[in-house]
Design a protein around this motif. Sequence first.
Motif, PDB file in Angstrom:
ATOM      1  N   ARG A 246       0.502  -1.103   0.317  1.00 42.21           N
ATOM      2  CA  ARG A 246      -0.138  -0.267   0.101  1.00 42.21           C
ATOM      3  C   ARG A 246       0.893   1.081  -0.105  1.00 42.21           C
ATOM      4  NH1 ARG A 246      -3.662  -1.395   3.698  1.00 42.21           N
ATOM      5  NH2 ARG A 246      -2.026  -1.190   5.480  1.00 42.21           N
ATOM      6  N   ALA A 247       2.117   1.357   0.699  1.00 42.73           N
ATOM      7  CA  ALA A 247       2.882   1.958   1.211  1.00 42.73           C
ATOM      8  C   ALA A 247       3.587   2.398  -0.627  1.00 42.73           C
ATOM      9  CB  ALA A 247       3.729   2.660   2.231  1.00 42.73           C
ATOM     10  N   GLU A 248       4.082   1.057  -1.373  1.00 41.11           N
ATOM     11  CA  GLU A 248       4.227   1.770  -2.490  1.00 41.11           C
ATOM     12  C   GLU A 248       3.869   2.198  -3.188  1.00 41.11           C
ATOM     13  OE1 GLU A 248       7.295  -1.316  -5.226  1.00 41.11           O
ATOM     14  OE2 GLU A 248       6.397  -2.250  -3.076  1.00 41.11           O
ATOM     15  N   PHE A 249       2.046   1.153  -3.319  1.00 40.57           N
ATOM     16  CA  PHE A 249       1.979   1.858  -4.226  1.00 40.57           C
ATOM     17  C   PHE A 249       1.373   3.692  -4.193  1.00 40.57           C
ATOM     18  CE2 PHE A 249      -3.115   3.150  -6.080  1.00 40.57           C
ATOM     19  CZ  PHE A 249      -2.432   2.268  -7.008  1.00 40.57           C
ATOM     20  N   MET A 250       1.054   4.497  -2.733  1.00 41.32           N
ATOM     21  CA  MET A 250       1.005   5.392  -2.548  1.00 41.32           C
ATOM     22  C   MET A 250       2.200   6.234  -3.459  1.00 41.32           C
ATOM     23  SD  MET A 250      -1.833   5.448  -1.734  1.00 41.32           S
ATOM     24  CE  MET A 250      -2.576   7.204  -1.954  1.00 41.32           C
ATOM     25  N   THR A 251       3.488   5.994  -2.648  1.00 43.98           N
ATOM     26  CA  THR A 251       4.413   6.216  -3.883  1.00 43.98           C
ATOM     27  C   THR A 251       4.838   6.813  -4.497  1.00 43.98           C
ATOM     28  OG1 THR A 251       5.688   5.811  -0.730  1.00 43.98           O
ATOM     29  CG2 THR A 251       7.069   6.653  -3.329  1.00 43.98           C
ATOM     30  N   GLU A 252       4.385   6.007  -5.593  1.00 41.19           N
ATOM     31  CA  GLU A 252       4.463   5.756  -7.489  1.00 41.19           C
ATOM     32  C   GLU A 252       3.338   7.137  -7.456  1.00 41.19           C
ATOM     33  OE1 GLU A 252       5.862   4.997 -10.790  1.00 41.19           O
ATOM     34  OE2 GLU A 252       6.559   3.711  -8.733  1.00 41.19           O
ATOM     35  N   VAL A 253       2.211   6.574  -6.291  1.00 41.56           N
ATOM     36  CA  VAL A 253       1.270   8.162  -7.135  1.00 41.56           C
ATOM     37  C   VAL A 253       1.889   8.923  -7.220  1.00 41.56           C
ATOM     38  CG1 VAL A 253      -1.282   8.517  -6.818  1.00 41.56           C
ATOM     39  CG2 VAL A 253      -0.642   6.628  -7.002  1.00 41.56           C
ATOM     40  N   LYS A 254       2.279   9.477  -5.571  1.00 36.55           N
ATOM     41  CA  LYS A 254       2.430  11.196  -5.031  1.00 36.55           C
ATOM     42  C   LYS A 254       3.636  11.366  -6.142  1.00 36.55           C
ATOM     43  CE  LYS A 254       4.433  12.883  -1.551  1.00 36.55           C
ATOM     44  NZ  LYS A 254       6.103  13.370  -0.977  1.00 36.55           N
ATOM     45  N   GLN A 255       4.625  10.161  -6.761  1.00 33.46           N
ATOM     46  CA  GLN A 255       5.583  10.553  -7.677  1.00 33.46           C
ATOM     47  C   GLN A 255       5.242  10.741  -8.542  1.00 33.46           C
ATOM     48  OE1 GLN A 255       8.273   7.350  -6.611  1.00 33.46           O
ATOM     49  NE2 GLN A 255       9.455   8.080  -5.237  1.00 33.46           N
ATOM     50  N   THR A 256       4.617   9.656  -9.265  1.00 37.54           N
ATOM     51  CA  THR A 256       4.093  10.127 -10.723  1.00 37.54           C
ATOM     52  C   THR A 256       3.522  11.901 -10.949  1.00 37.54           C
ATOM     53  OG1 THR A 256       3.521   8.165 -10.945  1.00 37.54           O
ATOM     54  CG2 THR A 256       2.557   9.507 -12.782  1.00 37.54           C
ATOM     55  N   LYS A 257       2.933  12.283  -9.408  1.00 45.15           N
ATOM     56  CA  LYS A 257       1.754  13.474  -9.611  1.00 45.15           C
ATOM     57  C   LYS A 257       3.184  14.578  -9.437  1.00 45.15           C
ATOM     58  CE  LYS A 257      -2.563  12.150  -7.450  1.00 45.15           C
ATOM     59  NZ  LYS A 257      -3.693  12.786  -6.456  1.00 45.15           N
ATOM     60  N   GLU A 258       3.979  14.330  -9.109  1.00 43.65           N
ATOM     61  CA  GLU A 258       5.194  15.340  -8.559  1.00 43.65           C
ATOM     62  C   GLU A 258       5.283  15.697  -9.963  1.00 43.65           C
ATOM     63  OE1 GLU A 258       7.301  13.587  -5.715  1.00 43.65           O
ATOM     64  OE2 GLU A 258       5.862  14.182  -3.679  1.00 43.65           O
ATOM     65  N   VAL A 259       6.418  14.377 -10.743  1.00 45.07           N
ATOM     66  CA  VAL A 259       6.628  14.537 -12.171  1.00 45.07           C
ATOM     67  C   VAL A 259       5.824  14.698 -13.236  1.00 45.07           C
ATOM     68  CG1 VAL A 259       7.108  12.760 -14.074  1.00 45.07           C
ATOM     69  CG2 VAL A 259       7.820  12.938 -11.389  1.00 45.07           C
ATOM     70  N   LEU A 260       4.457  15.046 -12.680  1.00 45.33           N
ATOM     71  CA  LEU A 260       3.528  15.622 -13.970  1.00 45.33           C
ATOM     72  C   LEU A 260       3.561  17.111 -14.267  1.00 45.33           C
ATOM     73  CD1 LEU A 260       0.729  12.311 -14.210  1.00 45.33           C
ATOM     74  CD2 LEU A 260       2.480  12.880 -15.666  1.00 45.33           C
ATOM     75  N   ALA A 261       3.253  17.111 -12.378  1.00 46.67           N
ATOM     76  CA  ALA A 261       3.106  18.785 -12.485  1.00 46.67           C
ATOM     77  C   ALA A 261       4.860  19.260 -13.042  1.00 46.67           C
ATOM     78  CB  ALA A 261       3.356  18.879 -11.193  1.00 46.67           C
ATOM     79  N   ALA A 262       5.379  19.235 -12.296  1.00 48.48           N
ATOM     80  CA  ALA A 262       7.153  19.515 -13.129  1.00 48.48           C
ATOM     81  C   ALA A 262       6.982  19.874 -15.118  1.00 48.48           C
ATOM     82  CB  ALA A 262       8.848  18.662 -12.551  1.00 48.48           C
TER      83      ALA A 262
END
Length: 83
Positions: free
Chosen positions: A37-53
């Motif tokens: 669950r933590a790994e999944f949420m980290t992947e979602v968060k990192q992907t959102k950050e990359v998309l925002a950048a």
Amino acid sequence: MNEARIDLAHAVALGSIDDEEHTAVQEVLDGEDPALRAEFMTEVKQTKEVLAALAEAMAAQPPAALRARLLAAIAAEQPPVAS
């Protein structure tokens, strides 16, 4: 995390999941494995950050005349105001 779950995390980050994918997300989030669950949420968060950048890096100012053209187009479609 397997490739299918990584793809699912990317779809969540993009906000483009369907009903079947929503069920799969719920299974991950409701699952008994807190590490997954933590790994999944980290992947979602990192992907959102990359998309925002990426969005910020690719952002461009619209042409100066665009606002005037849009307002004129909107005004042309508006019914006259009753007085």
